[in-house]
Design an enzyme around this catalytic site. Structure first.
Site, mmCIF file in Angstrom:
data_model
loop_
_atom_site.group_PDB
_atom_site.id
_atom_site.type_symbol
_atom_site.label_atom_id
_atom_site.label_comp_id
_atom_site.label_asym_id
_atom_site.label_seq_id
_atom_site.Cartn_x
_atom_site.Cartn_y
_atom_site.Cartn_z
ATOM 1 N N SER A 30 0.835 -1.198 0.000
ATOM 2 C CA SER A 30 0.000 0.000 0.000
ATOM 3 C C SER A 30 0.872 1.251 0.000
ATOM 4 O O SER A 30 2.066 1.202 0.299
ATOM 5 C CB SER A 30 -0.942 -0.005 1.205
ATOM 6 O OG SER A 30 -0.209 -0.109 2.408
ATOM 7 N N SER A 48 1.217 3.782 1.879
ATOM 8 C CA SER A 48 1.874 4.229 3.100
ATOM 9 C C SER A 48 3.198 3.519 3.349
ATOM 10 O O SER A 48 4.049 4.016 4.087
ATOM 11 C CB SER A 48 0.947 4.012 4.302
ATOM 12 O OG SER A 48 0.575 2.645 4.395
ATOM 13 N N THR A 60 -5.553 -1.135 2.267
ATOM 14 C CA THR A 60 -4.809 -2.294 2.761
ATOM 15 C C THR A 60 -5.809 -3.429 2.934
ATOM 16 O O THR A 60 -6.510 -3.496 3.941
ATOM 17 C CB THR A 60 -4.121 -1.973 4.101
ATOM 18 O OG1 THR A 60 -3.289 -0.823 3.936
ATOM 19 C CG2 THR A 60 -3.258 -3.141 4.562
ATOM 20 N N HIS A 105 50.663 -35.616 4.844
ATOM 21 C CA HIS A 105 52.017 -35.047 4.932
ATOM 22 C C HIS A 105 52.156 -34.026 6.059
ATOM 23 O O HIS A 105 53.251 -33.501 6.296
ATOM 24 C CB HIS A 105 52.427 -34.424 3.585
ATOM 25 C CG HIS A 105 51.811 -33.090 3.290
ATOM 26 N ND1 HIS A 105 50.723 -32.927 2.469
ATOM 27 C CD2 HIS A 105 52.158 -31.844 3.695
ATOM 28 C CE1 HIS A 105 50.425 -31.644 2.372
ATOM 29 N NE2 HIS A 105 51.284 -30.966 3.112
ATOM 30 N N ASP A 134 47.433 -38.823 0.016
ATOM 31 C CA ASP A 134 47.782 -37.800 1.014
ATOM 32 C C ASP A 134 46.548 -37.457 1.865
ATOM 33 O O ASP A 134 45.957 -36.386 1.755
ATOM 34 C CB ASP A 134 48.302 -36.550 0.300
ATOM 35 C CG ASP A 134 48.900 -35.533 1.259
ATOM 36 O OD1 ASP A 134 49.149 -35.889 2.424
ATOM 37 O OD2 ASP A 134 49.107 -34.369 0.836
ATOM 38 N N SER A 158 48.014 -26.622 3.941
ATOM 39 C CA SER A 158 47.739 -27.999 3.531
ATOM 40 C C SER A 158 46.766 -28.648 4.504
ATOM 41 O O SER A 158 46.725 -28.305 5.691
ATOM 42 C CB SER A 158 49.038 -28.812 3.503
ATOM 43 O OG SER A 158 49.898 -28.333 2.506
#
Length: 767
Positions: free
Chosen positions: A273, A275, A349, A521, A572, A689
């Site tokens: 609305s 407003s 509204t 590692h 790894d 790593s």
């Protein structure tokens, strides 16, 4: 000179044409007179003195505009009248002091001081008579929002079937017996509105029906933190994330919850609305869009419906639309900047008309499920309606009447009460009709479904961290992405491994409450103890001792030294087992591993999806955006080169001096994902790593690989002061023509999956 009746009539008509009558709007460009302002406050105009402009009143902190916060310039050239709640005409608004409701009654105890009114900062203390124990807050302070802090104090001896429901400040209560089927009724004194349940009934379960009431002045409002906490608590109930560490009694948690792979339909009703205004409506849009993104993380199917409304409603997205379950599409529709302008004729509204649209969507769905003979599924769907408005419904009839129709359609009764949640958000506290919102909203024990906020900025602040719960159970790959979140909250799986004996540190990722995934590692061959910390170095770290380190049996970095190859990184991978469980929280949560049941749920894929299918889904394009972490915790962006780009990415290693004589490129790269730089981020540094290479899917994070090795160390230059420079300058860029490449152990590889399943059997469910 006397005028004839005919002449008098002609003169009257001439005057009416030139000046207008009180009952007709003036001709031409009508304007309202300059507003006389507000006593001890300020007045500003939204569109000067033109018709449709609003004059907005503001007061100093701790005061509020009385009797309203705004007036509108009408087409008759007059400002809307100012009237008190009792209907008396107010000539000029003024600023009045915010006060808190007085405590009118207190059973089985006493309170002090007893005053007729309480200003901001006033304190109340409560004591119980002998034989009664106090529940709630023994001391309360009047806050600047016109509400007492803490919770309603209650003195109870436990003799009733239900606990004493208490008497909130500003209220009177009838009913003093608390046995099965006994009733209590509340009403608020003065000009306060009752929010919650007026009538409550003691049930056989020991639980009162409805919601605990509160009495609120028209000027009171909820703080953003209150809205977030209370709304989160209700949504957590729906998602089965509440009270995990407490007994599941009727008074603590709902009986019916959405299970994994369950269905939830969410309807958004946004007030457009006049407003509201374009700026504030966009805040509505952005707040709800953030909520959609947060809800998309959960392991349930959510269909969204979007309705905007003013004088008439407009359906932006039906809940049964094919795209209603795609949160990215929903977000795009929500943030469309034309939604507000579409209601160009907005003058009212009409909340009831918006709710009627929801009712029609539900009716259509119910009929569709019935025709497809899927009634059983229909009755398992949970429904939630979120209504946002800046005022009261001024046309279309009572919104409550449509809510009653929705209850009947969904067959909501005491047994099915948890299949519907209606939340009402009133924005702009003075103009909100609280009674109307309370009539619309759901009333459930221990929850709040009505929120009145001071302004749209408060709504935005409430929704920024919405749905960020302390405990997500066993859900992996969740993080808080709000601007206010700390790095630990944004990346709660990130682990620093502090290797013993002065060795280089590594990173790792939390994958279960006793398990860390990292690179092999990172550990010398003889390691059997050490320390590592959950979190990042810039935050306080919680230290855990290592119980055991499981390095892949086939990992041997020196196995090709006889071929003059200094190091190789096949297999790894390592798992670190710690000596005590990590308590999952906002700063410590697991990341999702690929090829697991948990990652399937995170991706919202069928349970029978295979590991190969998951891999194809996650790496289905040539350039896959991915991330890893700097040792500081910062997220760095890279591209996983896949499909026909993968070979090119691998072969780039021969462009670097250490690899000029390498002829067997696949021998180096067959187990690895190859990544290239994106933007200013270059490559991983030594010390990073073991960290996770991960992707973002539906705001859930899936680890694809482990940072293992690379051809270029951007942190090798000791002359760079990496600690004090801005993040984007902490890495030395490669020289022109060089193409840095990093290699990450691919967690999808069958030999890696086999090892993980063996080590984590009974801890993580693999596909």
């Amino acid at each position: 000179m006397r005028l004839s009746p005919c002449e008098l009539l002609c003169l009257f008509l001439l005057l009416a044409q030139s000046t207008g009558t009180p009952d007709q709007p003036p001709q031409g460009n009508a304007e309202c007179p300059e507003d006389t302002g507000i006593t001890d406050g300020n007045a500003t105009y939204t569109d000067e003195l033109r018709v449709g402009s609003m004059v907005m009143y503001t007061c100093a902190r701790g005061y509020y505009p009385y009797p309203a916060a705004s007036r509108v310039c009408q087409s008759n050239g007059k400002w809307t009248e100012l009237r008190s709640k009792t209907g008396h005409l107010i000539r000029q608004p003024s600023c009045r002091e915010i006060k808190c409701p007085s405590q009118l009654d207190f059973e089985n105890g006493s309170y002090f001081p007893r005053l007729t009114s309480y200003s901001v900062g006033s304190a109340l203390s409560f004591e119980c008579f002998d034989g009664y124990n106090i529940r709630g807050s023994a001391q309360r302070t009047c806050q600047i929002n016109g509400k007492w802090n803490g919770t309603t104090p209650i003195c109870d001896d436990g003799s009733g079937n239900c606990l004493n429901p208490g008497i909130p400040a500003g209220a009177r209560k009838t009913g003093i017996r608390y046995r099965i089927d006994d009733k209590v009724k509340y009403h608020c004194m003065g000009n306060m509105d009752l929010i919650g349940s007026e009538l409550r009934v003691c049930q056989e379960s020991g639980e009162w029906t409805g919601t605990e009431p509160s009495c609120q002045y028209p000027f009171s409002f909820d703080f953003p933190t209150e809205v977030k906490d209370q709304f989160d608590a209700s949504i957590a109930n729906i998602l089965d994330l509440t009270q995990r560490n407490k007994p599941k009694t009727e008074s603590l948690a709902r009986r019916i919850k959405i299970k994994k792979d369950g269905l939830l339909h969410v309807y958004f009703l946004l007030d457009a609305s006049k407003s509201v205004g374009q700026k504030h409506f966009e805040m509505f849009q952005n707040s709800i869009a953030a909520f959609v993104e947060g809800l998309a993380r959960f392991e349930i199917t959510v269909n969204f419906g979007i309705v905007t409304y003013a004088t008439v409603p407009k359906v932006i997205l039906p809940v049964y639309d094919h795209d209603s379950a795609d949160w990215t599409v929903v977000q795009a529709k929500l943030t469309n900047r034309t939604l507000y302008r579409d209601h160009h004729d907005r003058t009212g509204t009409n909340i009831r008309a918006a709710l009627d649209v929801v009712y029609e969507m539900m009716s259509f769905q119910k009929t569709s499920f019935h025709l497809q003979k899927r009634d059983q599924i229909w009755y398992t769907i949970r429904h939630a309606i979120l209504l946002l408005t800046d005022g009261k419904s001024n046309m279309g009839g009572r919104p409550k009447d449509t809510i009653i129709k929705i209850h009947r359609l969904l067959e909501i009764d005491e047994k099915r009460r948890d299949f519907l949640d209606v939340y009402a958000f009133g924005i702009g506290n003075l103009d909100v009709d609280r009674t109307e919102l309370n009539d619309i909203a759901s009333k459930k024990p221990g929850e709040n479904h009505v929120f009145v906020m001071e302004d749209p900025e408060s709504l935005k602040a409430s929704f920024e961290d919405m749905l960020d719960f302390p405990d997500f159970g066993d859900m992996c790959g969740l993080a808080n992405e709000s601007s206010a979140a700390t790095i630990r909250e944004k990346f709660p799986w990130l682990v620093h491994i502090k290797a013993p004996l002065g060795s280089d540190s590594c990173l790792g990722s939390l994958i279960a409450n006793r398990w860390i995934l990292t690179a092999a590692h990172c550990f010398p061959p003889t390691i059997d103890s050490g320390l590592f910390a959950i979190g990042i170095r810039s935050d306080p770290e919680q230290i855990y001792r290592i119980r055991n380190v499981h390095v892949h049996e086939l990992y041997d970095s020196r196995k090709k030294q006889h071929e003059n190859i200094k190091e190789v990184y096949e297999y790894d991978i390592a798992l670190v087992e710690i000596d005590e469980e990590v308590k999952f929280s906002k700063v410590a949560r697991p990341i999702c591993l690929p090829c697991t049941e948990a990652s399937n749920r995170a991706l919202k894929k069928l349970a029978q999806m295979t590991c190969d299918q998951q891999e194809k889904y996650l790496i289905s394009v040539r350039d896959v955006p991915a991330h890893f972490h700097a040792s500081s915790g910062r997220k760095l962006n890279v591209i996983i080169e896949s499909q026909d780009q993968k070979e090119t990415c691998n072969n780039k290693i021969t462009h670097w001096p250490d690899f000029e004589n390498v002829t067997d490129v696949p021998g180096y790269t067959s187990q690895f994902l190859c990544t290239a730089m994106q933007g200013r981020d270059v490559a991983a540094c030594k010390g990073e790593s073991g960290g996770a290479l991960y992707v973002d899917k539906n705001k859930r994070y899936i680890q694809m690989g482990i940072v293992s090795w690379g051809v270029y160390n951007p942190c090798r230059n000791k002359a760079y002061d990496y600690s004090t420079q801005p993040p984007e300058l902490r890495r030395e860029p490669a020289r022109p023509g060089q193409s840095p490449r990093d290699f990450h152990l691919n967690l999808f590889k069958p030999e890696i999956q086999t090892w993980l399943k063996e080590k984590l059997e009974g801890i993580i469910g693999f596909l």
